[in-house]
Design a protein around this motif. Structure first.
Motif, PDB file in Angstrom:
ATOM      1  N   PHE A   1      20.054   9.751  68.729  1.00  0.00           N
ATOM      2  CA  PHE A   1      20.407   8.554  67.967  1.00  0.00           C
ATOM      3  C   PHE A   1      21.802   8.663  67.344  1.00  0.00           C
ATOM      4  O   PHE A   1      22.360   7.659  66.913  1.00  0.00           O
ATOM      5  CB  PHE A   1      19.362   8.286  66.888  1.00  0.00           C
ATOM      6  N   HIS A   2      22.352   9.860  67.289  1.00  0.00           N
ATOM      7  CA  HIS A   2      23.731   9.973  66.793  1.00  0.00           C
ATOM      8  C   HIS A   2      24.700   9.350  67.799  1.00  0.00           C
ATOM      9  O   HIS A   2      25.697   8.751  67.417  1.00  0.00           O
ATOM     10  CB  HIS A   2      24.065  11.436  66.508  1.00  0.00           C
ATOM     11  N   PHE A   3      24.369   9.462  69.088  1.00  0.00           N
ATOM     12  CA  PHE A   3      25.178   8.796  70.117  1.00  0.00           C
ATOM     13  C   PHE A   3      24.998   7.289  69.997  1.00  0.00           C
ATOM     14  O   PHE A   3      25.962   6.520  70.017  1.00  0.00           O
ATOM     15  CB  PHE A   3      24.721   9.300  71.495  1.00  0.00           C
ATOM     16  N   LEU A   4      23.745   6.861  69.833  1.00  0.00           N
ATOM     17  CA  LEU A   4      23.455   5.421  69.738  1.00  0.00           C
ATOM     18  C   LEU A   4      24.187   4.783  68.552  1.00  0.00           C
ATOM     19  O   LEU A   4      24.694   3.666  68.666  1.00  0.00           O
ATOM     20  CB  LEU A   4      21.936   5.237  69.619  1.00  0.00           C
ATOM     21  N   THR A   5      24.229   5.489  67.436  1.00  0.00           N
ATOM     22  CA  THR A   5      24.805   4.875  66.231  1.00  0.00           C
ATOM     23  C   THR A   5      26.320   5.093  66.119  1.00  0.00           C
ATOM     24  O   THR A   5      26.939   4.595  65.179  1.00  0.00           O
ATOM     25  CB  THR A   5      24.138   5.438  64.953  1.00  0.00           C
ATOM     26  N   CYS A   6      26.906   5.806  67.059  1.00  0.00           N
ATOM     27  CA  CYS A   6      28.350   6.067  66.991  1.00  0.00           C
ATOM     28  C   CYS A   6      29.135   4.778  67.270  1.00  0.00           C
ATOM     29  O   CYS A   6      28.854   4.086  68.243  1.00  0.00           O
ATOM     30  CB  CYS A   6      28.708   7.135  68.024  1.00  0.00           C
ATOM     31  N   PRO A   7      30.086   4.438  66.437  1.00  0.00           N
ATOM     32  CA  PRO A   7      30.873   3.226  66.711  1.00  0.00           C
ATOM     33  C   PRO A   7      31.748   3.381  67.960  1.00  0.00           C
ATOM     34  O   PRO A   7      31.912   4.483  68.481  1.00  0.00           O
ATOM     35  CB  PRO A   7      31.765   3.079  65.469  1.00  0.00           C
ATOM     36  N   TRP A   8      32.321   2.275  68.405  1.00  0.00           N
ATOM     37  CA  TRP A   8      33.169   2.262  69.604  1.00  0.00           C
ATOM     38  C   TRP A   8      34.519   2.887  69.257  1.00  0.00           C
ATOM     39  O   TRP A   8      35.465   2.212  68.855  1.00  0.00           O
ATOM     40  CB  TRP A   8      33.343   0.816  70.078  1.00  0.00           C
ATOM     41  N   ASP A   9      34.601   4.183  69.373  1.00  0.00           N
ATOM     42  CA  ASP A   9      35.797   4.894  68.934  1.00  0.00           C
ATOM     43  C   ASP A   9      35.844   6.206  69.704  1.00  0.00           C
ATOM     44  O   ASP A   9      34.896   6.999  69.667  1.00  0.00           O
ATOM     45  CB  ASP A   9      35.685   5.151  67.417  1.00  0.00           C
ATOM     46  N   ALA A  10      36.952   6.409  70.443  1.00  0.00           N
ATOM     47  CA  ALA A  10      37.002   7.551  71.363  1.00  0.00           C
ATOM     48  C   ALA A  10      36.814   8.878  70.636  1.00  0.00           C
ATOM     49  O   ALA A  10      36.023   9.725  71.077  1.00  0.00           O
ATOM     50  CB  ALA A  10      38.326   7.538  72.123  1.00  0.00           C
ATOM     51  N   ALA A  11      37.511   9.050  69.516  1.00  0.00           N
ATOM     52  CA  ALA A  11      37.435  10.346  68.827  1.00  0.00           C
ATOM     53  C   ALA A  11      36.014  10.588  68.314  1.00  0.00           C
ATOM     54  O   ALA A  11      35.467  11.691  68.430  1.00  0.00           O
ATOM     55  CB  ALA A  11      38.437  10.386  67.684  1.00  0.00           C
ATOM     56  N   GLY A  12      35.413   9.525  67.747  1.00  0.00           N
ATOM     57  CA  GLY A  12      34.050   9.659  67.226  1.00  0.00           C
ATOM     58  C   GLY A  12      33.061   9.951  68.333  1.00  0.00           C
ATOM     59  O   GLY A  12      32.162  10.796  68.197  1.00  0.00           O
TER      60      GLY A  12
END
Ligand code: NOJ
Length: 563
Positions: A312-323
């Protein structure tokens, strides 16, 4: 149902050679939200026969397995996550014979079947809870749940300050037959979902028996609901602050992710392993565990615990390359430390669909990013879950009228990620018809008028459609030995761009709102948007899609390359 119209021929791609380390390590698993997938009898609610009739679509899509959300006897206070009989099918969804037929047909099509198991709580209509209520005032039948006297002079205050995930207190007070208020019981979710007491041996024995029941029927595994919740901290201490359901922020909560849950998962793993099957036939468990970080999550997939845990950390990650890169690195490192594969997921029936989550500048951007994110996910090492309808690029339905909403979180306060009906709207199969081919009648939640154009029928065979993008990606994933389980490395890339390398393969992701020029990484295999090629650097001669010259990666796009 006009099955021929909308179901493609079953694809004959060879199965992936596989690593021999376990089928789940790189399986693509399709989540069927049974209520909303396909309705065979026209009552507006999806059912098991509907799922079975549509299995050829899933085999043709190229997934390896399906996960079915709960179809057990239930008053449906929380979409079936309130189970009254764990060994029987709710008439709304069919019969046990239908479940048996579904599993058999799936296996004939080469699909494995994972079913949901809901061990943290039962329905308040479960015979155990009915018996507990009747066993007044403090009888032994209450010990299978968490009953406590209230605080305050007359017990008028809940036993502690825990909040329900759906909002409001996590306790409800019982009443004696004459109306006198009695003890309180714990429910981390709706009041119709009383939490079981997992310190009680009968609770543990009963769930082993339930798991055996479904394993004997032939299922290939279980998605374990609230796998982080069954054990509560001793003494059930107060927390002393609100916003308790915002779990992903990393707080330690006395009702989630207690170390004691791992004993349960270990005992279930022993049971699953006792069914044998080897790497290709193993029965598996996948944890739904919302925990603080990748390290805590990895504990659920140690070699003697469950096989998978949703990332779920992948699911909740915003659209941001570094993140995204950080989440990917942390996830891979954490799962590698326990010898497990990572389990990627972008959407499910509890969160806003990713085509809408990523749509900061509107639906077109959301769809472009959703398509790109799918290609990224399917290029990463490990397994991936696809939520029904994401292969059609479906957005969240944001304008459902209040009176049709059924999410219990909507009736209480703020839910987990907002209210969850908008991602549960029945999926469209055909361009026309009362429910766009969902079934011969209507649909339990209204579908937007535009959904005929997003249907399977409208997208099948259309080059560039989201459905064909998923089909092509899944077919390539089966064919390319470097995908699925295995190594991955990052390649140098400009800011805002990710470039990852797998054996014989490169994936590029441009998260920027503007195009980016790169040297052509290899031979183009698949792209979420058309790539534009420039002349080779230096001599200026000729465009190239085969490894020479430059390529312009469109904004919000992902591409796969053979190298
Ligand atoms: C997680 C399920 O996915 C969700 O739909 C449900 O409401 C809760 N667990 C409670 O069972």
């Amino acid at each position: 149902m006009t099955q021929e119209l909308t179901t493609p021929a079953v694809q004959t791609e060879p199965a992936r050679p596989g690593s021999g380390r376990g089928w789940w390590r790189d399986a693509v698993i399709y989540q069927v939200y049974v209520r909303s997938f396909a309705d065979s009898d026209g009552d507006g609610v999806g059912d098991l026969r509907g799922v079975r009739e549509r299995l050829p679509h899933l085999a043709g899509l190229g997934v390896d397995a399906v996960w079915l959300t709960p179809f057990y006897v239930s008053p449906q206070a929380d979409g079936g996550y309130d189970v009254a009989d764990y060994r029987a099918v709710d008439p709304l969804f069919g019969t046990l014979g239908d479940a048996d037929d579904l599993v058999r047909t799936a296996h004939e099509l080469g699909l494995k079947v994972i079913v949901d198991i809901v061990p943290n709580h039962t329905s308040d209509r479960h015979p155990w809870f009915r018996a507990a209520l009747a066993d007044r005032p403090r009888g032994a039948a209450r010990e299978r749940y968490h009953f406590r006297p209230g605080r305050g002079a007359d017990g008028e205050l809940p036993p502690n300050d825990w909040e329900s995930v759906f909002g409001g207190p996590a306790w409800t007070r019982t009443a004696e037959p004459d109306g006198t208020p009695g003890d309180w019981y714990l429910h981390l979710f709706a009041p119709e979902q009383p939490d079981l007491n997992w310190d009680h041996p009968e609770v543990r024995e009963e769930f082993v028996s339930i798991l055996r029941f479904w394993l004997d029927l032939g299922v290939d595994g279980f998605r374990v609901d609230v796998a982080h919740g069954m054990v509560k901290a001793p003494g059930m201490p107060d927390i002393g602050r609100g916003e308790q359901a915002r779990l992903i922020a990393g707080q330690a909560l006395p009702f989630f992710d207690q170390d004691g849950v791992h004993d349960i998962h270990r005992s279930w793993r022993r049971l699953l392993d006792s069914y044998g099957g080897g790497p290709d036939g193993a029965r598996v468990g996948v944890a739904e565990a919302w925990v603080a970080d990748a390290e805590r999550l990895a504990l659920y997939v140690r070699p003697d615990e469950l096989h998978q845990a949703f990332n779920f950390h992948f699911l909740t990650c915003p659209w941001d390359a570094a993140g995204m890169r950080r989440v990917i690195d942390e996830s891979l490192a954490a799962t590698a430390s326990v010898g497990a594969a990572t389990t990627w997921v972008l959407s499910n029936h509890d969160v806003v669909r990713h085509a809408t989550r990523y749509a900061a500048a509107g639906p077109e951007q959301g769809l472009a990013r959703a398509r790109a994110a799918a290609l990224l996910m399917l290029a990463l090492p490990g397994s991936a879950y696809v939520y029904q309808g994401e292969e059609l690029g479906l957005p969240e339905v944001l304008d459902l009228p209040d009176e049709v909403r059924q999410d219990p979180a909507f009736q209480r306060a703020a839910g987990q990620e907002g209210y969850r009906d908008g991602c549960r709207v029945p999926i469209p199969w055909s361009r026309t018809g009362a429910s766009y081919g969902f079934g011969p009648g209507g649909s339990w939640l209204p579908q937007p008028e535009t959904w005929g154009g997003l249907s399977v029928e409208a997208q099948a065979g259309v080059p560039g459609s989201t459905l064909e993008l998923y089909r092509a990606a899944l077919a390539l994933r089966r064919r390319l030995p470097g995908l699925g389980d295995g190594p991955m490395a990052w390649l140098p890339a400009p800011e805002g761009v990710l470039a990852l390398s797998r054996p014989g393969f490169v994936c590029t992701l441009n998260t920027l709102g503007t195009p980016v020029d790169l040297p052509v990484p290899g031979r183009e295999l698949l792209a979420s948007e058309p790539m534009a090629y420039g002349p080779p650097r230096g001599d200026g001669a000729g465009a190239a899609a085969d490894g020479a010259g430059t390529v312009r990666l469109p904004a919000d796009s992902c591409a796969w390359w053979a190298v």
